[in-house]
Design a protein around this motif. Structure first.
Motif, PDB file in Angstrom:
ATOM      1  N   SER A 110       0.832  -1.216   0.000  1.00 42.21           N
ATOM      2  CA  SER A 110       0.000   0.000   0.000  1.00 42.21           C
ATOM      3  C   SER A 110       0.858   1.255   0.000  1.00 42.21           C
ATOM      4  O   SER A 110       0.524   2.249  -0.658  1.00 42.21           O
ATOM      5  CB  SER A 110      -0.921  -0.004   1.230  1.00 42.21           C
ATOM      6  OG  SER A 110      -1.799  -1.104   1.200  1.00 42.21           O
ATOM      7  N   GLU A 161       2.154   1.794  -3.528  1.00 42.87           N
ATOM      8  CA  GLU A 161       1.099   2.239  -4.447  1.00 42.87           C
ATOM      9  C   GLU A 161       0.743   3.714  -4.241  1.00 42.87           C
ATOM     10  O   GLU A 161       0.498   4.445  -5.202  1.00 42.87           O
ATOM     11  CB  GLU A 161      -0.149   1.375  -4.242  1.00 42.87           C
ATOM     12  CG  GLU A 161      -1.287   1.717  -5.197  1.00 42.87           C
ATOM     13  CD  GLU A 161      -2.515   0.858  -4.952  1.00 42.87           C
ATOM     14  OE1 GLU A 161      -3.430   0.934  -5.783  1.00 42.87           O
ATOM     15  OE2 GLU A 161      -2.555   0.139  -3.946  1.00 42.87           O
ATOM     16  N   LYS A 162       0.740   4.173  -2.976  1.00 43.02           N
ATOM     17  CA  LYS A 162       0.271   5.526  -2.686  1.00 43.02           C
ATOM     18  C   LYS A 162       1.371   6.578  -2.643  1.00 43.02           C
ATOM     19  O   LYS A 162       1.084   7.775  -2.521  1.00 43.02           O
ATOM     20  CB  LYS A 162      -0.481   5.521  -1.355  1.00 43.02           C
ATOM     21  CG  LYS A 162      -1.757   4.680  -1.408  1.00 43.02           C
ATOM     22  CD  LYS A 162      -2.465   4.639  -0.064  1.00 43.02           C
ATOM     23  CE  LYS A 162      -3.734   3.777  -0.136  1.00 43.02           C
ATOM     24  NZ  LYS A 162      -4.423   3.687   1.163  1.00 43.02           N
ATOM     25  N   SER A 163       2.631   6.156  -2.745  1.00 48.47           N
ATOM     26  CA  SER A 163       3.735   7.120  -2.686  1.00 48.47           C
ATOM     27  C   SER A 163       3.902   7.833  -4.021  1.00 48.47           C
ATOM     28  O   SER A 163       3.721   7.224  -5.081  1.00 48.47           O
ATOM     29  CB  SER A 163       5.041   6.408  -2.324  1.00 48.47           C
ATOM     30  OG  SER A 163       4.967   5.835  -1.039  1.00 48.47           O
TER      31      SER A 163
END
Length: 436
Positions: free
Chosen positions: A93, A96-98
């Motif tokens: 996660s 994916e969100k960085s």
């Protein structure tokens, strides 16, 4: 007899340093020898004991069973937490969100440190290494600095809480600290926050290495096996905090609580996960039993040093060296701890030095925490100095060698030395500002 005890302890330490793979044998042999001497010559090593009391005295007063129960229970919970795949899912996660890979790497390193607050350092490195290697392969990036970062960040956070690592448990045992005392003690912020300052500095340090990795990649989300181990971990954390508030005066209560949670986790592993008793026994066998037996021997040897009066003598010697200066004593303990922990196991060193640091601080009118926290910071963060200063470092070196990126002593120092100095200096400066 006092100096014979010293000779036995020194020989034991030399052998432990020289033959790390046989350290349990040497500590056990030294403990048994001192117990036999305490029995044959009652009152010479263990004050106030009669001929038949030496073994009973060691088992009841010198060996800290509460610490050992906490360690066994938390190891079982940590093994189940890794099995659950929750850490891998969290890392996916983050990737994916960085906004960039460089930031994702730094966040994964920070997450490694946070997991290591509750999970044994080597286990943390082993569970995070596949994530780091997969990311580096996608980017065609040399994994050396990433793997080194996993090791040093896991070592950094190990002493932040009561359940982090043996040194923090040993300190809690000596100082009478509860779980909550690691956060606030006597109205002042405690060791947890000084370690977090080191974590922030460590993140900035590694951002300088990975800031140019701008590429954004897609991570495949790992499927979680079960959330139950994570719930066990949270129950352990909040339960220990509640026990600290309640101040329940029952021997081994917190240890029994954590041990029960670990046992409940093993039962869940067999019953709910449909695992065989053989698989459960394999998981139990693979826990770090060596450290448990190592600690039992060390508790007896250091208890002998203390009760024979040698640690008091050493504290008086150090007091003469520093001349009553708080800052000189603070720096002496900090620097010696950093250097020694770069080459030797910090557990026996901390057990020996805690009463010395406490006594030395109080003899010059300083708070015992000032020198004891300096000891913890120097010895735990100092393990990052060399590739042999901590077991997590050795594990990371082994993984790199297997992947075709062998690292030598000098290569480790290029990154490990500045990381150690910067993080230790930041944590120590905050400690001095609050507790001096």
């Amino acid at each position: 007899m006092k100096y014979f005890v010293l000779g036995v302890a020194v020989l034991m330490y030399v052998l432990v340093i020289a033959f790390q793979d046989k350290k349990v044998l040497f500590t056990s042999a030294a403990a048994v020898l001192l117990l036999v001497l305490g029995t044959v010559f009652p009152g010479t090593i263990f004050f106030g004991t009669r001929r038949a009391d030496a073994f009973l005295h060691a088992l009841s007063s010198l060996v800290n069973w509460n610490v050992l129960l906490i360690y066994v229970g938390s190891m079982a919970i940590a093994a189940l937490f890794i099995y659950s795949k929750v850490p891998s899912r969290i890392a996916d996660s983050i990737i994916e969100k960085s906004p960039s890979t460089g930031i994702a790497i730094v966040l994964i390193l920070a997450m490694t440190g946070i997991i290591s607050i509750f999970v044994e350092n080597v286990a943390t490195v082993l569970v995070m290494a596949p994530i780091a290697l997969a990311l580096c392969k996608k980017l065609k990036l040399n994994p050396t600095n990433f793997l080194l970062g996993l090791a040093v960040m896991s070592n950094l956070e190990g002493t932040a809480t009561l359940v982090g690592d043996p040194p923090s448990m040993i300190f809690a045992s000596y100082a009478g600290y509860t779980f909550n005392d690691f956060f606030v003690h006597d109205g002042k912020i405690s060791i947890f926050f000084f370690i977090q300052i080191g974590l922030v500095v460590g993140c900035v340090f590694f951002y300088l290495f990975f800031r140019n990795e701008k590429e954004k990649i897609r991570a495949e989300k790992t499927e979680i096996v079960s959330a139950f181990p994570a719930a066990l971990l949270l129950t352990m954390i909040f339960g220990l905090a509640a026990i600290s508030f309640l101040k329940i005066d029952l021997p081994f209560f917190s240890g029994a609580f954590v041990f029960f949670l670990g046992a409940a986790g093993i039962v869940w592993f067999v019953a709910a996960q449909k695992k065989s008793c053989g698989e459960a026994w394999k998981m139990i066998r693979e826990l770090d039993w060596e450290t448990i037996f190592f600690l039992i021997g060390i508790f007896v040897v250091v208890g002998s040093l203390s009760e024979s009066g040698l640690l008091f003598d050493f504290a008086q010697f150090l007091r003469g060296v520093i001349g009553g200066s708080r800052f000189a004593g603070f720096m002496l303990i900090l620097l010696v701890s950093i250097i020694l922990s770069g080459f030797i196991d910090n557990v026996p060193y901390i057990i020996v030095m805690l009463p010395v640091a406490d006594s030395l601080a109080r003899s010059i009118g300083a708070s015992g925490e000032l020198f004891m926290f300096a000891l913890l910071i120097g010895s735990c963060l100092g393990g990052n100095l060399t590739p042999y200063g901590a077991s997590a470092n050795v594990a990371a070196m082994g993984i790199l060698k297997k992947e075709g990126y062998p690292m030598n002593f000098g290569g480790w120092l290029k990154l490990g030395a500045p990381f150690t100095l910067l993080t230790t200096a930041a944590a120590a400066a905050a400690l001095w500002a609050i507790w001096a």
